[in-house]
Design an enzyme around this catalytic site. Sequence first.
Site, PDB file in Angstrom:
ATOM      1  N   LYS A   1       0.820  -1.202   0.000  1.00  0.00           N
ATOM      2  CA  LYS A   1       0.000   0.000   0.000  1.00  0.00           C
ATOM      3  C   LYS A   1       0.858   1.258   0.000  1.00  0.00           C
ATOM      4  O   LYS A   1       0.413   2.326  -0.352  1.00  0.00           O
ATOM      5  CB  LYS A   1      -0.912   0.019   1.248  1.00  0.00           C
ATOM      6  CG  LYS A   1      -1.849  -1.156   1.341  1.00  0.00           C
ATOM      7  CD  LYS A   1      -2.539  -1.136   2.733  1.00  0.00           C
ATOM      8  CE  LYS A   1      -3.297  -2.426   2.937  1.00  0.00           C
ATOM      9  NZ  LYS A   1      -3.711  -2.547   4.361  1.00  0.00           N
ATOM     10  N   GLY A   2       2.099   1.114   0.453  1.00  0.00           N
ATOM     11  CA  GLY A   2       2.931   2.274   0.768  1.00  0.00           C
ATOM     12  C   GLY A   2       3.142   3.285  -0.342  1.00  0.00           C
ATOM     13  O   GLY A   2       3.354   4.464  -0.076  1.00  0.00           O
TER      14      GLY A   2
ATOM     15  N   GLU B   1       7.969   2.132  -5.817  1.00  0.00           N
ATOM     16  CA  GLU B   1       7.992   1.605  -4.443  1.00  0.00           C
ATOM     17  C   GLU B   1       8.177   2.775  -3.477  1.00  0.00           C
ATOM     18  O   GLU B   1       8.785   3.798  -3.820  1.00  0.00           O
ATOM     19  CB  GLU B   1       9.139   0.578  -4.370  1.00  0.00           C
ATOM     20  CG  GLU B   1       9.419  -0.060  -3.033  1.00  0.00           C
ATOM     21  CD  GLU B   1       8.282  -0.836  -2.415  1.00  0.00           C
ATOM     22  OE1 GLU B   1       7.217  -0.224  -2.204  1.00  0.00           O
ATOM     23  OE2 GLU B   1       8.474  -2.019  -2.085  1.00  0.00           O
TER      24      GLU B   1
ATOM     25  N   ASP C   1      14.511  -0.805   2.047  1.00  0.00           N
ATOM     26  CA  ASP C   1      15.161  -0.941   3.348  1.00  0.00           C
ATOM     27  C   ASP C   1      16.205  -2.061   3.238  1.00  0.00           C
ATOM     28  O   ASP C   1      17.315  -1.820   2.753  1.00  0.00           O
ATOM     29  CB  ASP C   1      14.056  -1.230   4.369  1.00  0.00           C
ATOM     30  CG  ASP C   1      14.520  -1.255   5.807  1.00  0.00           C
ATOM     31  OD1 ASP C   1      15.345  -0.423   6.176  1.00  0.00           O
ATOM     32  OD2 ASP C   1      14.032  -2.106   6.575  1.00  0.00           O
TER      33      ASP C   1
ATOM     34  N   LYS D   1      17.163   3.451   2.238  1.00  0.00           N
ATOM     35  CA  LYS D   1      18.025   3.449   3.428  1.00  0.00           C
ATOM     36  C   LYS D   1      19.229   2.579   3.096  1.00  0.00           C
ATOM     37  O   LYS D   1      19.246   1.383   3.403  1.00  0.00           O
ATOM     38  CB  LYS D   1      17.292   2.815   4.618  1.00  0.00           C
ATOM     39  CG  LYS D   1      16.116   3.582   5.179  1.00  0.00           C
ATOM     40  CD  LYS D   1      15.561   2.792   6.373  1.00  0.00           C
ATOM     41  CE  LYS D   1      14.251   3.325   6.863  1.00  0.00           C
ATOM     42  NZ  LYS D   1      13.589   2.407   7.834  1.00  0.00           N
TER      43      LYS D   1
ATOM     44  N   PHE E   1      12.980   4.694  11.379  1.00  0.00           N
ATOM     45  CA  PHE E   1      11.672   4.265  10.903  1.00  0.00           C
ATOM     46  C   PHE E   1      10.810   5.490  10.641  1.00  0.00           C
ATOM     47  O   PHE E   1      10.561   6.287  11.534  1.00  0.00           O
ATOM     48  CB  PHE E   1      10.983   3.329  11.901  1.00  0.00           C
ATOM     49  CG  PHE E   1       9.785   2.655  11.310  1.00  0.00           C
ATOM     50  CD1 PHE E   1       9.939   1.530  10.509  1.00  0.00           C
ATOM     51  CD2 PHE E   1       8.517   3.178  11.508  1.00  0.00           C
ATOM     52  CE1 PHE E   1       8.830   0.934   9.920  1.00  0.00           C
ATOM     53  CE2 PHE E   1       7.407   2.573  10.923  1.00  0.00           C
ATOM     54  CZ  PHE E   1       7.565   1.450  10.132  1.00  0.00           C
ATOM     55  N   VAL E   2      10.380   5.644   9.394  1.00  0.00           N
ATOM     56  CA  VAL E   2       9.659   6.849   9.001  1.00  0.00           C
ATOM     57  C   VAL E   2       8.220   6.539   8.603  1.00  0.00           C
ATOM     58  O   VAL E   2       7.904   5.417   8.201  1.00  0.00           O
ATOM     59  CB  VAL E   2      10.377   7.572   7.832  1.00  0.00           C
ATOM     60  CG1 VAL E   2      11.718   8.133   8.289  1.00  0.00           C
ATOM     61  CG2 VAL E   2      10.560   6.649   6.627  1.00  0.00           C
TER      62      VAL E   2
ATOM     63  N   ASP F   1       3.506   3.719   6.523  1.00  0.00           N
ATOM     64  CA  ASP F   1       2.697   3.532   7.722  1.00  0.00           C
ATOM     65  C   ASP F   1       3.476   3.011   8.911  1.00  0.00           C
ATOM     66  O   ASP F   1       4.553   2.437   8.773  1.00  0.00           O
ATOM     67  CB  ASP F   1       1.582   2.510   7.441  1.00  0.00           C
ATOM     68  CG  ASP F   1       2.130   1.078   7.367  1.00  0.00           C
ATOM     69  OD1 ASP F   1       3.057   0.843   6.573  1.00  0.00           O
ATOM     70  OD2 ASP F   1       1.643   0.217   8.135  1.00  0.00           O
TER      71      ASP F   1
ATOM     72  N   ARG G   1      -0.369   7.106   7.158  1.00  0.00           N
ATOM     73  CA  ARG G   1      -0.071   7.159   5.723  1.00  0.00           C
ATOM     74  C   ARG G   1      -0.463   8.509   5.121  1.00  0.00           C
ATOM     75  O   ARG G   1       0.061   8.920   4.101  1.00  0.00           O
ATOM     76  CB  ARG G   1      -0.843   6.057   4.967  1.00  0.00           C
ATOM     77  CG  ARG G   1      -0.434   4.640   5.309  1.00  0.00           C
ATOM     78  CD  ARG G   1      -1.069   3.679   4.308  1.00  0.00           C
ATOM     79  NE  ARG G   1      -1.026   2.289   4.738  1.00  0.00           N
ATOM     80  CZ  ARG G   1      -0.009   1.454   4.520  1.00  0.00           C
ATOM     81  NH1 ARG G   1       1.065   1.883   3.906  1.00  0.00           N
ATOM     82  NH2 ARG G   1      -0.057   0.208   4.931  1.00  0.00           N
TER      83      ARG G   1
HETATM   84  P1  IMP Z   1      12.613  -4.237   2.674  1.00  0.00           P
HETATM   85  O1  IMP Z   1      12.085  -5.500   2.088  1.00  0.00           O
HETATM   86  O2  IMP Z   1      13.338  -4.477   3.965  1.00  0.00           O
HETATM   87  O3  IMP Z   1      13.427  -3.427   1.699  1.00  0.00           O
HETATM   88  O4  IMP Z   1      11.377  -3.377   3.123  1.00  0.00           O
HETATM   89  C1  IMP Z   1      10.587  -2.733   2.220  1.00  0.00           C
HETATM   90  C2  IMP Z   1       9.214  -2.462   2.777  1.00  0.00           C
HETATM   91  O5  IMP Z   1       9.214  -2.340   4.205  1.00  0.00           O
HETATM   92  C3  IMP Z   1       8.723  -1.134   2.260  1.00  0.00           C
HETATM   93  O6  IMP Z   1       8.005  -1.304   1.067  1.00  0.00           O
HETATM   94  C4  IMP Z   1       7.864  -0.635   3.397  1.00  0.00           C
HETATM   95  O7  IMP Z   1       6.546  -1.091   3.239  1.00  0.00           O
HETATM   96  C5  IMP Z   1       8.460  -1.242   4.638  1.00  0.00           C
HETATM   97  N1  IMP Z   1       9.350  -0.288   5.344  1.00  0.00           N
HETATM   98  C6  IMP Z   1      10.697  -0.318   5.415  1.00  0.00           C
HETATM   99  N2  IMP Z   1      11.194   0.702   6.130  1.00  0.00           N
HETATM  100  C7  IMP Z   1      10.110   1.412   6.521  1.00  0.00           C
HETATM  101  C8  IMP Z   1       9.966   2.630   7.292  1.00  0.00           C
HETATM  102  O8  IMP Z   1      10.909   3.285   7.754  1.00  0.00           O
HETATM  103  N3  IMP Z   1       8.679   3.048   7.476  1.00  0.00           N
HETATM  104  C9  IMP Z   1       7.595   2.391   6.982  1.00  0.00           C
HETATM  105  N4  IMP Z   1       7.691   1.264   6.247  1.00  0.00           N
HETATM  106  C10 IMP Z   1       8.941   0.780   6.019  1.00  0.00           C
HETATM  107 MG    MG Z   2       5.972  -1.079   0.763  1.00  0.00          MG
END
Ligand code: IMP
Ligand code: MG
Length: 186
Positions: free
Chosen positions: A45-46, A101, A105, A133, A154-155, A161, A167
């Site tokens: 959803k982000g 996206e 992270d 990040k 964490f943002v 969210d 959101r």
């Molecule tokens: P990854 O798989 O660890 O790269 O995480 C990606 C997903 O985690 C993103 O699409 C977000 O939905 C969520 N996410 C990662 N960091 C944050 C944050 O700081 N705030 C909110 N959602 C996050």
């Molecule tokens: Mg996401």
Amino acid sequence: MSLHDDVGRVLISEQALQARVAELGRAISAVYTDADHLLIVCVLKGAFVFLADLTRHVDVWHAVDFMEISSYGAGTVSSGVVRILLDLGRSIEGRHVLVVEDIVDSGRTLDYIRRNLSTRRPASLRVCALLSKPSRREVEVPLDFVGFEIPDEFVVGYGLDFAEGYRNLPYIGVLKREVYAGPDAP
Ligand code: IMP
Ligand code: MG
């Protein structure tokens, strides 16, 4: 009481976001032509807020489709488990695909999406992430367009969210510690 009171610090202002999103739209428009029949894939959803603003700055013909991926529980740390909750409505074979996206992270979610979509034989596959990040990366995943690189915090806001809330904030902010750790946290 206001939702804004839960935010300890604004990391990226609404104005800075809007200016950067317009720049990203121009950069994307310079890479594609109308003839590419670009398909923009919004990762739910982000990315829905970012997509809504970005698409209005992309000045080449494009369609949009949506995909929902779950990689987190209600917490702030990745479970490392990636699942497709909603898949694209149509085939992307032979299409020029741009994945939009919210944040990269660990890179696991995007790596999964990239590999999954690649098997569907698109003509091209690029990625636009609003936030990255870099210090958190566990899987190297190529990003073609990035809005902002941010530190390991964490943002929330602008689509991102915490436990499905926040959101709708028009900026990117860091929550006060007591909001996600609870009032009795050490
Ligand atoms: P990854 O798989 O660890 O790269 O995480 C990606 C997903 O985690 C993103 O699409 C977000 O939905 C969520 N996410 C990662 N960091 C944050 C944050 O700081 N705030 C909110 N959602 C996050
Ligand atoms: Mg996401």
